[in-house]
Motif scaffolding. Sequence first.
Motif, PDB file in Angstrom:
ATOM      1  N   UNK A  37      -0.467  56.657  81.238  1.00 37.32           N
ATOM      2  CA  UNK A  37      -0.613  55.208  81.083  1.00 37.32           C
ATOM      3  C   UNK A  37       0.709  54.505  80.797  1.00 37.32           C
ATOM      4  N   UNK A  38       1.595  55.164  80.065  1.00 39.00           N
ATOM      5  CA  UNK A  38       2.901  54.610  79.740  1.00 39.00           C
ATOM      6  C   UNK A  38       3.889  55.757  79.706  1.00 39.00           C
ATOM      7  N   UNK A  39       5.043  55.563  80.333  1.00 41.17           N
ATOM      8  CA  UNK A  39       6.041  56.626  80.394  1.00 41.17           C
ATOM      9  C   UNK A  39       7.381  56.089  79.921  1.00 41.17           C
ATOM     10  N   UNK A  40       8.202  57.019  79.465  1.00 40.42           N
ATOM     11  CA  UNK A  40       9.554  56.689  79.041  1.00 40.42           C
ATOM     12  C   UNK A  40      10.558  57.517  79.831  1.00 40.42           C
ATOM     13  N   UNK A  41      11.739  56.959  80.004  1.00 41.72           N
ATOM     14  CA  UNK A  41      12.812  57.704  80.645  1.00 41.72           C
ATOM     15  C   UNK A  41      13.282  58.830  79.732  1.00 41.72           C
ATOM     16  N   UNK A  70       9.185  52.430  79.689  1.00 38.54           N
ATOM     17  CA  UNK A  70      10.187  52.119  78.690  1.00 38.54           C
ATOM     18  C   UNK A  70      11.455  52.917  78.930  1.00 38.54           C
ATOM     19  N   UNK A  71      12.591  52.293  78.665  1.00 38.05           N
ATOM     20  CA  UNK A  71      13.872  52.991  78.700  1.00 38.05           C
ATOM     21  C   UNK A  71      14.247  53.354  77.274  1.00 38.05           C
ATOM     22  N   UNK A  72      14.530  54.636  77.044  1.00 37.40           N
ATOM     23  CA  UNK A  72      14.853  55.094  75.691  1.00 37.40           C
ATOM     24  C   UNK A  72      16.355  55.317  75.534  1.00 37.40           C
ATOM     25  N   UNK A  92      15.385  46.103  83.822  1.00 38.46           N
ATOM     26  CA  UNK A  92      14.053  45.497  83.920  1.00 38.46           C
ATOM     27  C   UNK A  92      12.894  46.461  83.662  1.00 38.46           C
ATOM     28  N   UNK A  93      12.965  47.224  82.571  1.00 39.40           N
ATOM     29  CA  UNK A  93      11.775  47.962  82.146  1.00 39.40           C
ATOM     30  C   UNK A  93      10.821  47.011  81.430  1.00 39.40           C
ATOM     31  N   UNK A  94       9.689  47.505  80.990  1.00 37.20           N
ATOM     32  CA  UNK A  94       8.789  46.693  80.165  1.00 37.20           C
ATOM     33  C   UNK A  94       9.125  46.816  78.675  1.00 37.20           C
ATOM     34  N   UNK A  95       9.775  47.931  78.296  1.00 34.15           N
ATOM     35  CA  UNK A  95       9.971  48.258  76.880  1.00 34.15           C
ATOM     36  C   UNK A  95      11.351  48.871  76.689  1.00 34.15           C
ATOM     37  N   UNK A  96      11.968  48.584  75.555  1.00 24.51           N
ATOM     38  CA  UNK A  96      13.151  49.318  75.102  1.00 24.51           C
ATOM     39  C   UNK A  96      12.715  50.208  73.941  1.00 24.51           C
ATOM     40  N   UNK A 135      14.937  40.676  74.652  1.00 22.86           N
ATOM     41  CA  UNK A 135      13.704  39.878  74.673  1.00 22.86           C
ATOM     42  C   UNK A 135      12.473  40.741  74.931  1.00 22.86           C
ATOM     43  N   UNK A 136      12.679  41.976  75.315  1.00 26.42           N
ATOM     44  CA  UNK A 136      11.567  42.895  75.578  1.00 26.42           C
ATOM     45  C   UNK A 136      11.024  43.475  74.271  1.00 26.42           C
ATOM     46  N   UNK A 137       9.773  43.971  74.289  1.00 31.66           N
ATOM     47  CA  UNK A 137       9.261  44.686  73.122  1.00 31.66           C
ATOM     48  C   UNK A 137      10.118  45.922  72.843  1.00 31.66           C
ATOM     49  N   UNK A 138      10.367  46.186  71.572  1.00 31.73           N
ATOM     50  CA  UNK A 138      11.110  47.367  71.152  1.00 31.73           C
ATOM     51  C   UNK A 138      10.146  48.315  70.454  1.00 31.73           C
TER      52      UNK A 138
END
Length: 332
Positions: A37-41, A70-72, A92-96, A135-138
């Motif tokens: 559902x949600x993945x991170x780099x 999300x980019x980690x 331009x990810x959705x999350x940091x 400005x993205x969710x962290x």
Amino acid sequence: MVKIGNIELGIFPLLLAPMEDVSDPPFRAVCKENGADLMYTEFISSEGLIRNAEKSVQKLDIYDYERPIGIQIFGDKIESMREAASIAEAAQPEIIDINYGCPVKKVACKGAGAGILLDIPKMQEMTSEIVKQVSLPVTVKTRLGWDDSTIRILEVAKRLQDVGIQALTIHGRTRAQMYKGEADWTKIAEVKHHPDIHIPIFGNGDIDSPEKALDYRNRYELDGIMIGRAAIGYPWIFNEIKHFMKTGEHLAAPDMKTRVATAKKHLQFSLEWKNELQGIFEMRRHYTNYFRGIPNFKPYRARLVESENPEELFNILDEISAVFEDAYALVE
């Protein structure tokens, strides 16, 4: 509905963990296709990003079909992390996401990753600066503590929530444990159910079967689960867990055609995303798991990890599909 910022993730989302040298775009592609559902780099060095290091910059590659993603980032210097967060946001990810959990010596012993658990005020300051920078969710991924004598995870959660993170993933081990012993989810649940905690709390550690995922969901009542090592070479685990949670029944194990088709797709993307030789090398860690439990498979595995020719590798995989057509029935 679990949400990170305005990102809706469903009732009980399954997250793919950021794993170094594993969670690259080819691997994420097959995990997304199979229910993540949600993945991170992979985690990305802040110093590498601000120096424009090729390896670090390449890890910023994301694709529309992966979203939300999300980019980690990780690092020990606040200013570098602020700058790296801006660079990551530009991809331009959705999350940091911030890595406060890596236990590896070369990271943690320099004050990054899990090393920052020894300096919680600095962790709070660094997180605050990153939240203000983008400005993205962290979000944050961390561990219970540095060792058994420094477990302050509830304090960490409160401090990070106070400065604006929008979700927290907790690996249920200390840095001293590395990946040994059993993850302690009771301490993760204590954070989730504390009246002062209002952000989503995800648990990580030891989830390797649909039964355990359902048990932990019911027992600890977290907002979702992050899956790491169990997905390596077995991306089907996400849909298997979802199906078991919904029906109480197991999906049939992937047959040999499915295993081979997924391995070929993974290999093709790996060849395209990296240079040919690097793409071949990156795949070698996955073959054992794609075909785990297949009787008399050792000679084929040896051929897969020894070959440096893409055409030969695809031919070997086709041969495996033909020779072991019914072998999946023997896999537990």
